[in-house]
Design a protein around this motif. Structure first.
Motif, PDB file in Angstrom:
ATOM      1  N   ILE A  31      19.960 -22.184  10.586  1.00  0.00           N
ATOM      2  CA  ILE A  31      20.402 -23.400  11.754  1.00  0.00           C
ATOM      3  C   ILE A  31      21.466 -24.296  11.081  1.00  0.00           C
ATOM      4  O   ILE A  31      22.346 -24.650  11.876  1.00  0.00           O
ATOM      5  CB  ILE A  31      19.048 -24.309  11.732  1.00  0.00           C
ATOM      6  CG1 ILE A  31      17.894 -23.456  12.576  1.00  0.00           C
ATOM      7  CG2 ILE A  31      19.349 -25.758  12.593  1.00  0.00           C
ATOM      8  CD1 ILE A  31      16.477 -24.135  12.267  1.00  0.00           C
ATOM      9  N   LEU A  32      21.586 -24.417   9.834  1.00  0.00           N
ATOM     10  CA  LEU A  32      22.611 -25.216   9.254  1.00  0.00           C
ATOM     11  C   LEU A  32      24.173 -24.619   9.415  1.00  0.00           C
ATOM     12  O   LEU A  32      25.129 -25.305   9.321  1.00  0.00           O
ATOM     13  CB  LEU A  32      22.260 -25.628   7.753  1.00  0.00           C
ATOM     14  CG  LEU A  32      20.948 -26.534   7.738  1.00  0.00           C
ATOM     15  CD1 LEU A  32      20.557 -26.679   6.100  1.00  0.00           C
ATOM     16  CD2 LEU A  32      21.416 -27.889   8.105  1.00  0.00           C
ATOM     17  N   LYS A  51      15.434 -32.933  14.140  1.00  0.00           N
ATOM     18  CA  LYS A  51      15.589 -31.677  15.271  1.00  0.00           C
ATOM     19  C   LYS A  51      15.127 -30.452  14.529  1.00  0.00           C
ATOM     20  O   LYS A  51      14.327 -29.487  15.104  1.00  0.00           O
ATOM     21  CB  LYS A  51      16.877 -31.708  15.668  1.00  0.00           C
ATOM     22  CG  LYS A  51      17.014 -30.836  16.980  1.00  0.00           C
ATOM     23  CD  LYS A  51      18.491 -30.897  17.618  1.00  0.00           C
ATOM     24  CE  LYS A  51      18.507 -29.511  18.562  1.00  0.00           C
ATOM     25  NZ  LYS A  51      19.871 -29.613  19.512  1.00  0.00           N
ATOM     26  N   ILE A  52      15.763 -30.230  13.372  1.00  0.00           N
ATOM     27  CA  ILE A  52      15.386 -28.938  12.668  1.00  0.00           C
ATOM     28  C   ILE A  52      13.792 -28.906  12.275  1.00  0.00           C
ATOM     29  O   ILE A  52      13.347 -27.882  12.555  1.00  0.00           O
ATOM     30  CB  ILE A  52      16.232 -29.002  11.499  1.00  0.00           C
ATOM     31  CG1 ILE A  52      17.566 -28.855  11.485  1.00  0.00           C
ATOM     32  CG2 ILE A  52      15.623 -27.740  10.345  1.00  0.00           C
ATOM     33  CD1 ILE A  52      18.395 -29.217  10.040  1.00  0.00           C
ATOM     34  N   LYS A  63      24.695 -22.629  11.797  1.00  0.00           N
ATOM     35  CA  LYS A  63      25.336 -22.819  13.228  1.00  0.00           C
ATOM     36  C   LYS A  63      26.052 -24.222  13.187  1.00  0.00           C
ATOM     37  O   LYS A  63      26.877 -24.364  13.969  1.00  0.00           O
ATOM     38  CB  LYS A  63      24.319 -22.462  14.100  1.00  0.00           C
ATOM     39  CG  LYS A  63      24.051 -21.085  14.130  1.00  0.00           C
ATOM     40  CD  LYS A  63      22.801 -20.882  15.155  1.00  0.00           C
ATOM     41  CE  LYS A  63      22.439 -19.301  15.144  1.00  0.00           C
ATOM     42  NZ  LYS A  63      21.156 -18.902  15.794  1.00  0.00           N
ATOM     43  N   ASP A  64      25.272 -25.142  12.688  1.00  0.00           N
ATOM     44  CA  ASP A  64      25.835 -26.716  12.899  1.00  0.00           C
ATOM     45  C   ASP A  64      25.232 -27.184  11.779  1.00  0.00           C
ATOM     46  O   ASP A  64      23.977 -27.766  11.965  1.00  0.00           O
ATOM     47  CB  ASP A  64      25.283 -26.969  14.199  1.00  0.00           C
ATOM     48  CG  ASP A  64      25.951 -28.546  14.475  1.00  0.00           C
ATOM     49  OD1 ASP A  64      26.505 -29.155  13.711  1.00  0.00           O
ATOM     50  OD2 ASP A  64      25.726 -29.077  15.514  1.00  0.00           O
ATOM     51  N   SER A  65      25.847 -27.740  10.695  1.00  0.00           N
ATOM     52  CA  SER A  65      25.273 -28.353   9.441  1.00  0.00           C
ATOM     53  C   SER A  65      25.060 -29.749   9.965  1.00  0.00           C
ATOM     54  O   SER A  65      24.474 -30.590   9.180  1.00  0.00           O
ATOM     55  CB  SER A  65      26.312 -28.399   8.376  1.00  0.00           C
ATOM     56  OG  SER A  65      27.672 -28.914   8.730  1.00  0.00           O
ATOM     57  N   SER A  66      25.549 -30.323  11.322  1.00  0.00           N
ATOM     58  CA  SER A  66      25.134 -31.784  11.561  1.00  0.00           C
ATOM     59  C   SER A  66      23.894 -31.906  12.283  1.00  0.00           C
ATOM     60  O   SER A  66      23.600 -32.920  12.661  1.00  0.00           O
ATOM     61  CB  SER A  66      26.441 -32.334  12.318  1.00  0.00           C
ATOM     62  OG  SER A  66      26.414 -31.749  13.454  1.00  0.00           O
ATOM     63  N   THR A  67      23.249 -30.925  12.186  1.00  0.00           N
ATOM     64  CA  THR A  67      22.029 -30.835  13.282  1.00  0.00           C
ATOM     65  C   THR A  67      20.939 -31.869  12.315  1.00  0.00           C
ATOM     66  O   THR A  67      20.661 -31.479  11.150  1.00  0.00           O
ATOM     67  CB  THR A  67      21.164 -29.461  13.179  1.00  0.00           C
ATOM     68  OG1 THR A  67      22.091 -28.686  13.978  1.00  0.00           O
ATOM     69  CG2 THR A  67      19.986 -29.447  14.018  1.00  0.00           C
TER      70      THR A  67
END
Length: 150
Positions: free
Chosen positions: A18-19, A29-30, A21-25
């Motif tokens: 997940i991180l 949400k994660i 793909k987008d470390s600002s998630t």
């Protein structure tokens, strides 16, 4: 000294995916995606950072949007015994996107980005070949990038 290793489990793997793909998630949400608490996500991230599994959080940019449309791979030979020194110096050059040590066709493989083919030629001639210990280069100019990790 690196902390003692621990076993990476399936939750860690999914968290890292997940991180990546987008470390600002956001952690909350994660947590929802993984069906765990936000605290679990934060603790896992902190542990993965301490262990060196997660080295840093960064931004992925579009090089074309920044005017870096010309790409070349440079096969480079270093003077005997100077590969590590040359690699470290080349890694400091802003337009050198990647530096890899090889043992097939030369000592180092570089990925270089520039504004134009003429800019690329200038960078190779005046910045890369000027690094002390560079013994020779072969340049492969990229015409089209079908998949580019930037």
């Amino acid at each position: 000294m690196r902390p003692a290793a621990y076993k990476i489990d399936e939750l860690d793997v999914r968290l890292v995916e997940i991180l990546q793909k987008d470390s600002s998630t956001p952690a909350v949400k994660i947590a929802g995606m993984l069906k765990v608490t936000e605290g679990t996500v934060r603790n896992r991230i902190n542990r993965l950072r301490r262990q060196g599994v997660i080295r840093r959080f960064t931004v992925s940019i579009d090089p074309m949007a920044l005017g870096q449309g010309a790409i070349a791979f440079v096969l480079l030979n270093a003077a005997p015994g100077r590969t590590a020194e040359v690699a470290k110096r080349l890694a400091l050059i802003d337009v050198v996107a990647e530096v890899h040590e090889t043992h097939t066709y030369g000592d180092l493989l570089l990925k270089v980005r520039a504004k134009s083919p003429s800019d690329l030629a200038d960078i190779i001639a005046s910045r890369i070949k000027a690094v002390p210990g560079v013994a020779g280069t072969q340049v492969i100019t990229v015409l089209n990038a079908w998949k580019d990790g930037a």
